[in-house]
Structures are given as C-alpha cells and as structure tokens.
Write a protein that holds these residues in place. Sequence first.
Motif, PDB file in Angstrom:
ATOM      1  N   VAL A 128       8.625   4.683  -0.411  1.00  0.00           N
ATOM      2  CA  VAL A 128       8.104   3.462  -1.011  1.00  0.00           C
ATOM      3  C   VAL A 128       9.186   2.656  -1.727  1.00  0.00           C
ATOM      4  O   VAL A 128       9.369   1.481  -1.450  1.00  0.00           O
ATOM      5  CB  VAL A 128       6.961   3.811  -1.988  1.00  0.00           C
ATOM      6  CG1 VAL A 128       6.551   2.602  -2.790  1.00  0.00           C
ATOM      7  CG2 VAL A 128       5.770   4.364  -1.220  1.00  0.00           C
ATOM      8  N   ILE A 129       9.921   3.281  -2.621  1.00  0.00           N
ATOM      9  CA  ILE A 129      10.732   2.455  -3.517  1.00  0.00           C
ATOM     10  C   ILE A 129      12.049   2.004  -2.917  1.00  0.00           C
ATOM     11  O   ILE A 129      12.724   1.167  -3.483  1.00  0.00           O
ATOM     12  CB  ILE A 129      10.963   3.120  -4.901  1.00  0.00           C
ATOM     13  CG1 ILE A 129      11.947   4.267  -4.811  1.00  0.00           C
ATOM     14  CG2 ILE A 129       9.675   3.570  -5.507  1.00  0.00           C
ATOM     15  CD1 ILE A 129      12.209   4.877  -6.172  1.00  0.00           C
ATOM     16  N   LEU A 130      12.422   2.539  -1.766  1.00  0.00           N
ATOM     17  CA  LEU A 130      13.629   2.011  -1.126  1.00  0.00           C
ATOM     18  C   LEU A 130      13.290   0.883  -0.162  1.00  0.00           C
ATOM     19  O   LEU A 130      14.161   0.158   0.293  1.00  0.00           O
ATOM     20  CB  LEU A 130      14.349   3.115  -0.350  1.00  0.00           C
ATOM     21  CG  LEU A 130      14.935   4.238  -1.181  1.00  0.00           C
ATOM     22  CD1 LEU A 130      15.657   5.218  -0.281  1.00  0.00           C
ATOM     23  CD2 LEU A 130      15.871   3.700  -2.242  1.00  0.00           C
ATOM     24  N   ASP A 131      12.043   0.760   0.138  1.00  0.00           N
ATOM     25  CA  ASP A 131      11.630  -0.128   1.221  1.00  0.00           C
ATOM     26  C   ASP A 131      10.709  -1.240   0.759  1.00  0.00           C
ATOM     27  O   ASP A 131      10.598  -2.264   1.382  1.00  0.00           O
ATOM     28  CB  ASP A 131      10.856   0.736   2.226  1.00  0.00           C
ATOM     29  CG  ASP A 131      11.417   0.619   3.608  1.00  0.00           C
ATOM     30  OD1 ASP A 131      12.580   0.221   3.704  1.00  0.00           O
ATOM     31  OD2 ASP A 131      10.691   0.925   4.562  1.00  0.00           O
ATOM     32  N   ALA A 141      -6.702  -5.599   0.456  1.00  0.00           N
ATOM     33  CA  ALA A 141      -5.674  -5.825   1.477  1.00  0.00           C
ATOM     34  C   ALA A 141      -5.217  -4.475   1.994  1.00  0.00           C
ATOM     35  O   ALA A 141      -5.368  -3.453   1.307  1.00  0.00           O
ATOM     36  CB  ALA A 141      -4.487  -6.584   0.878  1.00  0.00           C
ATOM     37  N   ILE A 142      -4.688  -4.469   3.205  1.00  0.00           N
ATOM     38  CA  ILE A 142      -4.153  -3.220   3.747  1.00  0.00           C
ATOM     39  C   ILE A 142      -2.793  -3.464   4.381  1.00  0.00           C
ATOM     40  O   ILE A 142      -2.460  -4.582   4.762  1.00  0.00           O
ATOM     41  CB  ILE A 142      -5.083  -2.584   4.819  1.00  0.00           C
ATOM     42  CG1 ILE A 142      -5.321  -3.583   5.964  1.00  0.00           C
ATOM     43  CG2 ILE A 142      -6.393  -2.140   4.229  1.00  0.00           C
ATOM     44  CD1 ILE A 142      -6.083  -2.978   7.116  1.00  0.00           C
ATOM     45  N   ALA A 151       1.438  -1.859  -6.999  1.00  0.00           N
ATOM     46  CA  ALA A 151       1.212  -2.455  -5.673  1.00  0.00           C
ATOM     47  C   ALA A 151       2.517  -2.733  -4.915  1.00  0.00           C
ATOM     48  O   ALA A 151       2.814  -3.866  -4.546  1.00  0.00           O
ATOM     49  CB  ALA A 151       0.395  -3.732  -5.820  1.00  0.00           C
ATOM     50  N   TYR A 152       3.273  -1.676  -4.646  1.00  0.00           N
ATOM     51  CA  TYR A 152       4.561  -1.819  -3.950  1.00  0.00           C
ATOM     52  C   TYR A 152       4.456  -2.613  -2.651  1.00  0.00           C
ATOM     53  O   TYR A 152       5.335  -3.379  -2.302  1.00  0.00           O
ATOM     54  CB  TYR A 152       5.107  -0.439  -3.574  1.00  0.00           C
ATOM     55  CG  TYR A 152       5.596   0.404  -4.718  1.00  0.00           C
ATOM     56  CD1 TYR A 152       6.866   0.201  -5.246  1.00  0.00           C
ATOM     57  CD2 TYR A 152       4.810   1.427  -5.235  1.00  0.00           C
ATOM     58  CE1 TYR A 152       7.332   1.001  -6.275  1.00  0.00           C
ATOM     59  CE2 TYR A 152       5.271   2.225  -6.270  1.00  0.00           C
ATOM     60  CZ  TYR A 152       6.529   2.010  -6.781  1.00  0.00           C
ATOM     61  OH  TYR A 152       6.985   2.800  -7.790  1.00  0.00           O
ATOM     62  N   SER A 153       3.385  -2.376  -1.916  1.00  0.00           N
ATOM     63  CA  SER A 153       3.286  -2.965  -0.578  1.00  0.00           C
ATOM     64  C   SER A 153       2.751  -4.389  -0.584  1.00  0.00           C
ATOM     65  O   SER A 153       2.675  -5.011   0.457  1.00  0.00           O
ATOM     66  CB  SER A 153       2.353  -2.114   0.292  1.00  0.00           C
ATOM     67  OG  SER A 153       2.754  -0.771   0.248  1.00  0.00           O
ATOM     68  N   PHE A 154       2.376  -4.872  -1.738  1.00  0.00           N
ATOM     69  CA  PHE A 154       1.697  -6.168  -1.769  1.00  0.00           C
ATOM     70  C   PHE A 154       2.384  -7.169  -2.685  1.00  0.00           C
ATOM     71  O   PHE A 154       1.761  -8.110  -3.158  1.00  0.00           O
ATOM     72  CB  PHE A 154       0.227  -5.954  -2.155  1.00  0.00           C
ATOM     73  CG  PHE A 154      -0.470  -4.987  -1.232  1.00  0.00           C
ATOM     74  CD1 PHE A 154      -0.894  -5.397   0.028  1.00  0.00           C
ATOM     75  CD2 PHE A 154      -0.636  -3.653  -1.588  1.00  0.00           C
ATOM     76  CE1 PHE A 154      -1.501  -4.504   0.905  1.00  0.00           C
ATOM     77  CE2 PHE A 154      -1.246  -2.752  -0.725  1.00  0.00           C
ATOM     78  CZ  PHE A 154      -1.678  -3.183   0.530  1.00  0.00           C
TER      79      PHE A 154
END
Lengths: 137, 259
Positions: free
Chosen positions: A27-30, B196-197, B248-251
């Motif tokens: 997660v945190i590198l990307d 969201a996904i 929310a790392y991905s968002f």
Amino acid sequence: MASTLQRPGGAYVQRSSSGGLYEVIDVILDKGLVIDVFLRVSLVGIELLTVDARIVIASVDTYLRFAEAVNRLELNGSQSEGLPQLMEDLTEDGSENKTKGILEGAKESLFGSSEDDDEGSRSSKSRAGASSRRSSR
Amino acid sequence: MAAVRGSDRVSVKTKEQYVYGIVPASAKAPSGTGIARRRLHTVRTHEAAAIVSDVPEGELAVGREDLMVHARVLERALQDGVVLPMRFGVVMSDERAVREQLLEGFHRDLVAQLEELDGKVELHLRAVYDEEAVMREILEANPEIARRRAALQDQPADATYFERIDLGQLVAEAVERARDVDTAAILGELEPLSVAIDVGSPDHERVVARMSFLVERDRLASFDQAVDELGRRNEGRLQFKYTGPLPAYSFVDLPGQGE
C-alpha cells in the motif's frame, strides 16, 4: 473513539485491523498522496520488490507449477485428504507453503518471512537501508 | 543538507520534514513518535494541517520498521478522524515548503478530499484460492484439461516438458476465467455497501483479486457481515484476508502527481 473501530472477528475470514509488512509495502509504496518534485527516500531493495510484483503470473514457471498441481490431484477418493490438507493450506502466509510463487519468494529473500512482520528487526535495517539515500525526483 | 551527498547546498538552519498525511486544520498530531523516533507535530494553514516529523541530520537509513512506523502513524491519526495518507518517503526541505508547496499549493484538492473522505475508511480484501480446490473445479469443468492430464499420467517428467507447459497454460487460462467469475461475485456483494472500489491485479498466481473498498464508518458492521458471509459461502475453496479500517490510501491523489 477507538472503540468505533473495533469489531468482533469473523469466523470464516482472517481479519486484522492493520496490515502486516507484506500489506503495508503493497500500500504505502504505491498508493497515497505524493508530490513528485520532493525529495523521496529511495529504498533500493523495496523499489526492486515493487517491480517484481508486476511480473509474476504468466510464466513458464507458473505453467509448470499448475501442471504439477493438476497432475497431483487424486481423482478417486478425492475427499480422503480433504480436511487436513485444507487446514494446512489455510495458513496461507506460512513460510512452508508448498506452492509459494515467485513474488512471495522474492519478498522473503528481501525481508525474511512475511510472518515475522510487525515491527521488524533492527538488523534488517542495514539490508534495505545501507545503500539508501535520499534523491530528488 | 548532509543527507544529499555532493550537494552544493549551503547549510541553512532548517529541518527537513518527513510528511505522513494531511488532516483538517483543527486536528492534532497523533501521539507518539514517527520515523527515527522523532516527535510528531503538525504544520498548518487555516484550511488543513500536515502531520510531520523532523528528519535527523545526516544520511537517513530506512528499513522495514520505518514502513511500519509510517503506516502506524496514519492508523493512529485515523482514530481521531479523517486523514489523507501520503505515500511512503516524502521528505520536504522544511516546514515552510510543507506549508507553501503542499498545503497551499494543493489546498483546493486537499480540502475537497478531506471533506469527501470524512467518515469513511478503507478496507482491504485479498482472496486466495485453495490450490487443490480450484484445480479440482478446473479439472471437472474442462474435459480438454482432463484429457491431457490423463495422457501425461504415466510418462516420465523429463519426456513431457512441453506437454506439461501446454497443460499448465490451459490451467492458467482456466484460473484466469475463474478469477473473473469469483471477482465479479465478490464485488456483486460488496459494491452496494461501498462508496468506491479499487481492484488491483493479483500479485500471486493463486490470488483471485486484491480489492480496496471505501466504506462509511456507519456501514462497517454490515460490510463485515457481508465479508464473513462470503467467507462462509466459499469455505474450503477461497480464503479471505481482510484488513482495516485503514486510511483511504487508494482513494486520494493530487492532480498531476505520482505515475
């Protein structure tokens, strides 16, 4: 406040409130916010790892392993070793997993088993850290 | 600074700042320390604040424990409310750079995302096939694979190298189709409960999919239940690794930044 984040564990799903090293790397590198022009800590080993992550799946190595897996199946008496085998496989992150893929192998060689996650050890610092320095991008 | 070797920068009395994430202007820094055990503090404008810690002088060696420290700081921040996580490794030259180039430079995006993500968390779900179970399903559903497998049964391995590669490739294609079906089934259950996904590619040959969901905190209990039900329904053939709540790392993203 914290209590709103804690939920009872489920019976069928391996659940944790925060990721181990494997997941954190993922997660945190990307992902997350980044400003390109700023000095970034560069992690030699870890950068390599994220490249590895993209080359795993379509390879002769995988094909041979799949062929072996399908050849190994016992067609008659299929249920005979069902449960114990399953239980073994459930320890997916276990370092003894017999069908470990390239990626997990690479991860282990860089970081040790993904099992001994959490705070890590100081000794690993020299591995990932010795040659690292900040560089601007 | 000394950390940049060979740099001709004159030493100025400013401290580089490692940046963890962005929180509302009213939020406090999480307790505890960050990378290199430095105290966490905030740099703020009237609209937003950055969680930072001083970077020690000299070369900054980072290792696996620092990755965990970064993640844990953000998880602590999330306990207090919304946080926009930074990617690992962002170091800015001093507090002023944090204020001007991050907080002010991107204030519109940051404020919008703080608002949008308030009350929401990210959950990760990784589904992995049980090898024997998925191979059995594939064998039963594909006569061609069964036929080729039977033809290989009593042959010495080194005489059938290419046949085995061909067989394995057919199996790999069947696994690919199974992935699509199973991913769709999982998303069919969980998408209605998500804001969201984000679906990532498998990182291992037995992985079905790696999925990130943005979920309202209020709906966490029903989401948990749905995940558990998926686990129950797929017992023996899929194992689920479920992690969160996470920031929310991905968002999050900043326009024009990152790949």
